[in-house]
Design a protein around this motif. Sequence first.
Motif, PDB file in Angstrom:
ATOM      1  N   SER A  56     -15.742  -6.370   4.311  1.00 11.93           N
ATOM      2  CA  SER A  56     -17.033  -5.961   3.707  1.00 11.93           C
ATOM      3  C   SER A  56     -17.769  -4.615   4.351  1.00 11.93           C
ATOM      4  CB  SER A  56     -17.822  -6.982   3.533  1.00 11.93           C
ATOM      5  OG  SER A  56     -19.260  -6.546   3.121  1.00 11.93           O
ATOM      6  N   GLN A  57     -18.278  -3.718   3.591  1.00  9.65           N
ATOM      7  CA  GLN A  57     -18.803  -2.684   4.398  1.00  9.65           C
ATOM      8  C   GLN A  57     -20.121  -3.037   5.006  1.00  9.65           C
ATOM      9  OE1 GLN A  57     -18.057  -2.325   1.021  1.00  9.65           O
ATOM     10  NE2 GLN A  57     -17.616  -0.268   0.400  1.00  9.65           N
ATOM     11  N   HIS A  58     -20.654  -4.006   4.557  1.00  7.72           N
ATOM     12  CA  HIS A  58     -22.052  -4.567   5.302  1.00  7.72           C
ATOM     13  C   HIS A  58     -21.901  -5.977   5.613  1.00  7.72           C
ATOM     14  CE1 HIS A  58     -24.053  -1.013   4.303  1.00  7.72           C
ATOM     15  NE2 HIS A  58     -23.582  -0.932   3.016  1.00  7.72           N
ATOM     16  N   GLN A  59     -22.387  -6.388   6.756  1.00  9.90           N
ATOM     17  CA  GLN A  59     -22.289  -7.654   7.113  1.00  9.90           C
ATOM     18  C   GLN A  59     -23.727  -8.147   7.691  1.00  9.90           C
ATOM     19  OE1 GLN A  59     -19.416 -10.145   9.753  1.00  9.90           O
ATOM     20  NE2 GLN A  59     -18.642  -8.097   9.764  1.00  9.90           N
ATOM     21  N   VAL A  60     -24.211  -9.379   7.416  1.00  8.93           N
ATOM     22  CA  VAL A  60     -25.468  -9.732   7.959  1.00  8.93           C
ATOM     23  C   VAL A  60     -24.836 -10.994   8.663  1.00  8.93           C
ATOM     24  CG1 VAL A  60     -27.672 -10.674   7.399  1.00  8.93           C
ATOM     25  CG2 VAL A  60     -26.793  -9.039   6.111  1.00  8.93           C
ATOM     26  N   LEU A  61     -25.089 -11.013  10.008  1.00  8.38           N
ATOM     27  CA  LEU A  61     -24.710 -12.232  10.573  1.00  8.38           C
ATOM     28  C   LEU A  61     -25.790 -13.079  10.814  1.00  8.38           C
ATOM     29  CD1 LEU A  61     -22.510 -10.672  13.659  1.00  8.38           C
ATOM     30  CD2 LEU A  61     -21.676 -11.742  11.506  1.00  8.38           C
ATOM     31  N   ALA A  62     -25.943 -14.267   9.962  1.00 12.37           N
ATOM     32  CA  ALA A  62     -27.091 -15.085   9.788  1.00 12.37           C
ATOM     33  C   ALA A  62     -26.749 -16.204   9.268  1.00 12.37           C
ATOM     34  CB  ALA A  62     -28.396 -14.492   9.192  1.00 12.37           C
ATOM     35  N   ALA A  63     -27.263 -17.382   9.538  1.00 17.35           N
ATOM     36  CA  ALA A  63     -27.409 -18.705   8.845  1.00 17.35           C
ATOM     37  C   ALA A  63     -27.881 -18.515   7.372  1.00 17.35           C
ATOM     38  CB  ALA A  63     -28.165 -19.662   9.610  1.00 17.35           C
ATOM     39  N   TYR A  64     -27.393 -19.550   6.632  1.00 15.63           N
ATOM     40  CA  TYR A  64     -27.873 -19.564   5.151  1.00 15.63           C
ATOM     41  C   TYR A  64     -29.516 -19.500   5.100  1.00 15.63           C
ATOM     42  CZ  TYR A  64     -22.867 -20.034   4.213  1.00 15.63           C
ATOM     43  OH  TYR A  64     -21.619 -20.154   4.360  1.00 15.63           O
ATOM     44  N   THR A  65     -30.170 -20.231   5.869  1.00  9.08           N
ATOM     45  CA  THR A  65     -31.609 -20.503   5.908  1.00  9.08           C
ATOM     46  C   THR A  65     -32.362 -19.526   6.542  1.00  9.08           C
ATOM     47  OG1 THR A  65     -31.027 -21.951   7.642  1.00  9.08           O
ATOM     48  CG2 THR A  65     -31.126 -23.006   5.526  1.00  9.08           C
ATOM     49  N   ASP A  66     -31.820 -18.707   7.386  1.00  5.66           N
ATOM     50  CA  ASP A  66     -32.499 -17.413   8.141  1.00  5.66           C
ATOM     51  C   ASP A  66     -33.117 -16.646   7.361  1.00  5.66           C
ATOM     52  OD1 ASP A  66     -31.768 -16.181  11.346  1.00  5.66           O
ATOM     53  OD2 ASP A  66     -32.794 -14.773   9.556  1.00  5.66           O
ATOM     54  N   ALA A  67     -34.679 -16.755   7.335  1.00  3.85           N
ATOM     55  CA  ALA A  67     -35.189 -15.904   6.691  1.00  3.85           C
ATOM     56  C   ALA A  67     -35.274 -14.483   6.787  1.00  3.85           C
ATOM     57  CB  ALA A  67     -36.703 -16.270   6.823  1.00  3.85           C
ATOM     58  N   GLN A  68     -34.945 -13.915   8.072  1.00  3.60           N
ATOM     59  CA  GLN A  68     -34.610 -12.531   8.315  1.00  3.60           C
ATOM     60  C   GLN A  68     -33.505 -12.069   7.562  1.00  3.60           C
ATOM     61  OE1 GLN A  68     -35.056 -12.075  12.539  1.00  3.60           O
ATOM     62  NE2 GLN A  68     -36.146 -10.062  12.285  1.00  3.60           N
ATOM     63  N   GLY A  69     -32.517 -13.022   7.813  1.00  5.35           N
ATOM     64  CA  GLY A  69     -31.099 -12.415   7.242  1.00  5.35           C
ATOM     65  C   GLY A  69     -31.143 -12.610   5.776  1.00  5.35           C
ATOM     66  N   LEU A  70     -31.841 -13.441   5.234  1.00  3.60           N
ATOM     67  CA  LEU A  70     -31.801 -13.276   3.718  1.00  3.60           C
ATOM     68  C   LEU A  70     -32.525 -12.010   3.436  1.00  3.60           C
ATOM     69  CD1 LEU A  70     -32.964 -17.113   2.946  1.00  3.60           C
ATOM     70  CD2 LEU A  70     -30.627 -16.030   2.401  1.00  3.60           C
ATOM     71  N   ALA A  71     -33.654 -11.686   4.138  1.00  4.52           N
ATOM     72  CA  ALA A  71     -34.271 -10.401   3.860  1.00  4.52           C
ATOM     73  C   ALA A  71     -33.450  -9.244   3.826  1.00  4.52           C
ATOM     74  CB  ALA A  71     -35.558 -10.509   4.532  1.00  4.52           C
ATOM     75  N   GLN A  72     -32.803  -9.302   4.974  1.00  4.97           N
ATOM     76  CA  GLN A  72     -31.700  -8.460   5.147  1.00  4.97           C
ATOM     77  C   GLN A  72     -30.531  -8.124   4.072  1.00  4.97           C
ATOM     78  OE1 GLN A  72     -30.058  -8.486   9.308  1.00  4.97           O
ATOM     79  NE2 GLN A  72     -29.033  -6.522   8.942  1.00  4.97           N
ATOM     80  N   LEU A  73     -30.250  -9.224   3.703  1.00  6.48           N
ATOM     81  CA  LEU A  73     -29.246  -9.240   2.574  1.00  6.48           C
ATOM     82  C   LEU A  73     -29.932  -8.687   1.125  1.00  6.48           C
ATOM     83  CD1 LEU A  73     -26.236 -10.025   1.814  1.00  6.48           C
ATOM     84  CD2 LEU A  73     -27.427 -12.074   0.704  1.00  6.48           C
ATOM     85  N   ALA A  74     -31.128  -9.074   1.006  1.00  9.43           N
ATOM     86  CA  ALA A  74     -31.760  -8.703  -0.345  1.00  9.43           C
ATOM     87  C   ALA A  74     -32.115  -7.143  -0.156  1.00  9.43           C
ATOM     88  CB  ALA A  74     -33.196  -9.240  -0.319  1.00  9.43           C
ATOM     89  N   ASP A  75     -32.310  -6.485   1.000  1.00  7.44           N
ATOM     90  CA  ASP A  75     -32.448  -5.123   1.233  1.00  7.44           C
ATOM     91  C   ASP A  75     -31.326  -4.394   0.809  1.00  7.44           C
ATOM     92  OD1 ASP A  75     -35.146  -5.160   1.879  1.00  7.44           O
ATOM     93  OD2 ASP A  75     -34.880  -5.195   3.951  1.00  7.44           O
ATOM     94  N   LEU A  76     -30.101  -4.914   1.289  1.00  6.52           N
ATOM     95  CA  LEU A  76     -29.050  -4.265   1.230  1.00  6.52           C
ATOM     96  C   LEU A  76     -28.389  -4.124  -0.318  1.00  6.52           C
ATOM     97  CD1 LEU A  76     -27.077  -5.545   4.130  1.00  6.52           C
ATOM     98  CD2 LEU A  76     -27.592  -3.016   3.827  1.00  6.52           C
ATOM     99  N   SER A  77     -28.609  -5.338  -0.848  1.00  7.38           N
ATOM    100  CA  SER A  77     -27.802  -5.593  -2.155  1.00  7.38           C
ATOM    101  C   SER A  77     -28.929  -5.331  -3.407  1.00  7.38           C
ATOM    102  CB  SER A  77     -27.460  -6.991  -2.106  1.00  7.38           C
ATOM    103  OG  SER A  77     -26.947  -7.365  -1.047  1.00  7.38           O
TER     104      SER A  77
END
Length: 392
Positions: free
Chosen positions: A55-76
């Motif tokens: 993948s071009q972008h990776q977010v290294l985070a657990a499924y429940t990690d609020a910051q990780g989810l926010a980052q995925l939402a920002d990217l996608s």
Amino acid sequence: MTVPATLPAPLLPGATLGVMGGGQLGRMFVHAAQAMGYATAVLEADAASPAGQASQHQVLAAYTDAQGLAQLADLSTAITTEFENVPAQALQTLAAQRFVAPAAAAVAVCQDRAAEKAHFQSCGVPCAPYAVIESAEQLAAVADELLPGILKTARLGYDGKGQARVRNRDELAAAWAAMKQAPCVLEKLLPLHREISVVLARGIDGACVELPVQQNLHRDGILAVTQVPAPDVPEALQRQAVDCARSVAASLQYVGVLCVEFFVLADGRLVANEMAPRPHNSGHYSIDACDVSQFELQVRTMAGLPLVSPRLHSPSVMLNLLGDLWFDAQGHERDPAWAGVLALPGVHLHLYGKADPRRGRKMGHLTVTAASAAQARATALQAADVLGLPAF
Ligand code: ATP
Ligand code: MG
């Protein structure tokens, strides 16, 4: 901000598509999305995951990690899942910001065997006789006719894990204790004649297309071989399976790729086993044997693009490649005989980029395509022989 459950306009190539989970299904989704000109973002805790590598972008985070989810939402711009057990709450959180398909509520039904079976029944789709076991009282009240049976944890089972075959009440009680009295369902052990699956894609507008029906062979609870066209299942029964899968999807208002697994019983009856809210191992052959793969359909559903009916252009046989192949009879690690299988015509090798082969772990698959079903089968048997897999 509330996000509509639909997209105002299709997401065109150039947009970034996000996926929850970094396994092989995510990897093949990423390949399909990139081939069509999308960028991808993968949320996954493991830095060396099959999907993350591609993948071009990776977010290294657990499924429940609020910051990780926010980052995925920002990217996608839109987000899907490749892993059935992503907490439904995480999808809910993402859905507050982005278009998410399939929706959390539909995924939640697929995550719980009791909810799943209740859903099948509500759609008039037959499933194996079963009982929900969540308490000692329910355990004691199990009807005799459910034994011998298979005790399955209601949540988090896969590849035959979280299951125990039980012949009588003593074994049932022992198996439930061994599962630490987790919520379970007990299913009657049925005389299986064949197993088949339906992979469908349903769009935001309710339009629905499906792959040709797959015939599947399992070994030790793990998918081993998929043949398409299904050689041993009458056309009418295949049609019935497709109708069942369509009604299951429609009543969930499902958007995305959904797989429903079925048993064909010795007496010819069709029984739904379980469903998965994502592309499925039994649909991998579609990459090489159909003009639209299950992963392209996943891209199209989440992007709000038109769905076209997949056409099987080559009869095919898919063989799963488990970690066992990486060990010789003495238990020493080795490379499987890739050169030998790649010398066979119509062999398409897919490896998932997993560094660590373990017995029972899905490391890859190969699909054999040929001009006829008989030729595909003959070559697949040769490939199995070269690799040291049993015949089928
Ligand atoms: P996966 O999610 O990887 O498909 P799973 O761990 O969820 O697998 P199931 O699909 O429930 O497991 O069962 C795995 C296999 O065990 C089935 O494909 C079938 O071969 C066998 N099996 C399951 N339930 C029954 C049953 N009630 N009667 C007979 N065989 C069964
Ligand atoms: Mg299954």
